[in-house]
Design an enzyme around this catalytic site. Sequence first.
Site, PDB file in Angstrom:
ATOM      1  CD  GLU A 131      75.826  95.598 102.972  1.00  0.00           C
ATOM      2  OE1 GLU A 131      74.958  94.966 103.597  1.00  0.00           O
ATOM      3  OE2 GLU A 131      75.678  95.980 101.790  1.00  0.00           O
ATOM      4  CG  ASN A 172      81.773  96.474  99.252  1.00  0.00           C
ATOM      5  OD1 ASN A 172      82.188  97.460  98.644  1.00  0.00           O
ATOM      6  ND2 ASN A 172      80.615  95.900  98.958  1.00  0.00           N
ATOM      7  CG  HIS A 208      73.822 101.433  97.283  1.00  0.00           C
ATOM      8  ND1 HIS A 208      73.576 101.050  95.981  1.00  0.00           N
ATOM      9  CD2 HIS A 208      74.464 100.390  97.864  1.00  0.00           C
ATOM     10  CE1 HIS A 208      74.047  99.827  95.783  1.00  0.00           C
ATOM     11  NE2 HIS A 208      74.598  99.411  96.909  1.00  0.00           N
ATOM     12  CD  GLU A 238      77.311  96.933  96.628  1.00  0.00           C
ATOM     13  OE1 GLU A 238      76.147  97.260  96.948  1.00  0.00           O
ATOM     14  OE2 GLU A 238      77.938  96.028  97.193  1.00  0.00           O
ATOM     15  CG  ASP A 240      72.389 102.413  93.105  1.00  0.00           C
ATOM     16  OD1 ASP A 240      72.605 102.934  94.217  1.00  0.00           O
ATOM     17  OD2 ASP A 240      71.959 101.255  92.980  1.00  0.00           O
TER      18      ASP A 240
HETATM   19  O1  G3I Z   1      66.202  84.174  94.270  1.00  0.00           O
HETATM   20  C1  G3I Z   1      64.900  84.495  94.751  1.00  0.00           C
HETATM   21  C2  G3I Z   1      63.846  83.872  93.887  1.00  0.00           C
HETATM   22  O2  G3I Z   1      63.967  82.467  93.969  1.00  0.00           O
HETATM   23  C3  G3I Z   1      62.477  84.344  94.352  1.00  0.00           C
HETATM   24  O3  G3I Z   1      61.500  83.851  93.497  1.00  0.00           O
HETATM   25  C4  G3I Z   1      62.407  85.872  94.368  1.00  0.00           C
HETATM   26  C5  G3I Z   1      61.084  86.365  94.925  1.00  0.00           C
HETATM   27  O4  G3I Z   1      61.241  87.600  95.580  1.00  0.00           O
HETATM   28  O5  G3I Z   1      63.429  86.351  95.192  1.00  0.00           O
HETATM   29  C6  G3I Z   1      64.727  86.001  94.733  1.00  0.00           C
HETATM   30  O6  G3I Z   1      65.655  86.532  95.617  1.00  0.00           O
HETATM   31  C7  G3I Z   1      65.928  87.908  95.478  1.00  0.00           C
HETATM   32  C8  G3I Z   1      67.405  88.084  95.209  1.00  0.00           C
HETATM   33  O7  G3I Z   1      67.727  89.444  95.171  1.00  0.00           O
HETATM   34  C9  G3I Z   1      67.825  87.460  93.883  1.00  0.00           C
HETATM   35  O8  G3I Z   1      67.128  88.072  92.828  1.00  0.00           O
HETATM   36  C10 G3I Z   1      65.552  88.599  96.776  1.00  0.00           C
HETATM   37  O9  G3I Z   1      64.155  88.570  96.969  1.00  0.00           O
HETATM   38  C11 G3I Z   1      66.029  90.025  96.760  1.00  0.00           C
HETATM   39  O10 G3I Z   1      65.845  90.583  98.055  1.00  0.00           O
HETATM   40  C12 G3I Z   1      67.507  90.062  96.430  1.00  0.00           C
HETATM   41  O11 G3I Z   1      67.901  91.407  96.426  1.00  0.00           O
HETATM   42  C13 G3I Z   1      69.284  91.633  96.317  1.00  0.00           C
HETATM   43  C14 G3I Z   1      69.818  92.233  97.613  1.00  0.00           C
HETATM   44  O12 G3I Z   1      71.185  92.542  97.463  1.00  0.00           O
HETATM   45  C15 G3I Z   1      69.633  91.294  98.784  1.00  0.00           C
HETATM   46  O13 G3I Z   1      70.269  91.768  99.921  1.00  0.00           O
HETATM   47  C16 G3I Z   1      69.513  92.608  95.166  1.00  0.00           C
HETATM   48  O14 G3I Z   1      69.179  91.960  93.934  1.00  0.00           O
HETATM   49  C17 G3I Z   1      70.969  93.056  95.128  1.00  0.00           C
HETATM   50  O15 G3I Z   1      71.098  94.127  94.224  1.00  0.00           O
HETATM   51  C18 G3I Z   1      71.383  93.549  96.503  1.00  0.00           C
HETATM   52  O16 G3I Z   1      72.746  93.897  96.452  1.00  0.00           O
HETATM   53  C19 G3I Z   1      73.289  94.451  97.650  1.00  0.00           C
HETATM   54  C20 G3I Z   1      74.769  94.091  97.682  1.00  0.00           C
HETATM   55  O17 G3I Z   1      74.933  92.696  97.546  1.00  0.00           O
HETATM   56  C21 G3I Z   1      75.421  94.587  98.953  1.00  0.00           C
HETATM   57  N1  G3I Z   1      75.195  96.004  99.139  1.00  0.00           N
HETATM   58  C22 G3I Z   1      73.806  96.451  99.037  1.00  0.00           C
HETATM   59  C23 G3I Z   1      73.188  95.990  97.739  1.00  0.00           C
HETATM   60  C24 G3I Z   1      71.788  96.517  97.573  1.00  0.00           C
HETATM   61  O18 G3I Z   1      70.930  95.996  98.557  1.00  0.00           O
END
Ligand code: G3I
Length: 323
Positions: A131, A172, A208, A238, A240
Site C-alpha cells: 500500500e 501488494n 477489496h 485479499e 472480499d
Molecule cells: O490487537 C488489538 C487488541 O489488543 C485490542 O484489544 C483490539 C481492540 O480494538 O484491537 C486489536 O487490534 C486490531 C487488529 O486488527 C488485530 O485484531 C485493530 O483494532 C484492528 O484495526 C486491526 O484491523 C486489521 C487491519 O488490517 C488493520 O489495518 C484487520 O483485522 C485486518 O483484516 C486488516 O487487513 C488489511 C491488510 O493487512 C492490508 N490490506 C487491507 C486489509 C484490510 O484493512
Amino acid sequence: EGLHSLMVAAGKLYFGTAMETNNFDDAAYQAIATNKNEFGMFTPENSQKWEVTEPTQNDFSFTQADSIAERVLSNGQLFRCHTLTWHSQLPPFVANGTWTPETLTAVLTAHITTVMQHYAGQCYAWDVVNEALNEDGSLRSSPFLTTLGEAYIPLSFTIAAQADPSTKLYYNDFNLETTPPKTAAALSLVRAVQSAGAPIHGVGFQAHLNVGQTPSRADLAAILTSFTALGVEVAYTELDIAHVAPALPADEAGNAQQAEDYAAVVGSCLDVEACVGVTVWQFTDRYSWVPSTFPGKGEACLWTEGYEKKVAYERVVGLLREA
Ligand code: G3I
C-alpha cells in the site's frame, strides 16, 4: 471437490484465505479451513505485521504467526506471508521515531532480514511493500517515504532478496482493480524497482471490492495482463466483495450480483496465465474486517456468519468446474 482443488484442476496454484489465531478454537471454521479441497494457501491476517513481530526495537516475537505456519504447513497447505514495509500497524518506535536515512535503513534492514530469515523456506511469497500508493497515484506518506524518499521501495526488495532468496517478492495494494491513476502508478512502481536492479516477482491485487461496483472479467483480465507484461506474476491477495447500505441485509438480487462479481474476479485470474491464485480475506462473514472498519458495509465473504455457503460460493465453484 472445492475451491482449491478446482483451482488446481484449472491450472492455478491455489485458492486461499486469511486466517488468524483467534480462529483456532472455532470448530466449524476449522472444519472448512483444514479441508484441502477448499483451501490450499493461508495468509496471517495480522500476526506478521511489524507491530506484532517487532513491537520494540530488536525485540522480535514470532509465536503468533508461527502457530499459523505450523498448523497449515503440517496439513500440507501453503503459507503466504504478509507484510514487511507498510505505513500501518507500525510499532510506536518506528512510527514516532526520529530518523536519519542511515538509522532508518538500519532498522528496516534488521526488521526485514530477521523476519524473513525466521520464515525462510516457509513462505510461498512475501508482501514486501504494501500500500505505498495514494488513490491519485502519488506515494503515500510514511516514515519510510519521509526519511528515505521513493528509494525505500527498491531498497526493501533488495534487502528481502538477500534475506530469503527462495520466496517470491510482491508489491501488494488495493483499488488497483478500480482506480486508473493508482493502477498506472503501480505499473510505474514495478518498472522503477526493476530499473533500480532490485528483484520483484509479483503484484498482489487486494481486491477489496463492492457488490455492483466490481469491474467486468474482461476489464480485470486486461489490468492483470498490463502487469504480467512486465514479467511479474499476479494474484488476488485479499478478495472480499461487500454489500453496501442500504442493500443490507443482502436480498436475493444482491446475493446474485455478489455471485457475478466474485465470478468476474476469479474468472479474470483464469484468463491470465501468470495469475497464480486467489486468496479471500476471511471466508466467513463471522470474521470479516469489513463491518467494523466500514459501518454500512458487510456480508462480503463466501460463507455466511453461520457457515452456510452463499450463492457466490456456488457460482465460483460452477465457474471453476467448467474451466
Ligand atoms: O490487537 C488489538 C487488541 O489488543 C485490542 O484489544 C483490539 C481492540 O480494538 O484491537 C486489536 O487490534 C486490531 C487488529 O486488527 C488485530 O485484531 C485493530 O483494532 C484492528 O484495526 C486491526 O484491523 C486489521 C487491519 O488490517 C488493520 O489495518 C484487520 O483485522 C485486518 O483484516 C486488516 O487487513 C488489511 C491488510 O493487512 C492490508 N490490506 C487491507 C486489509 C484490510 O484493512
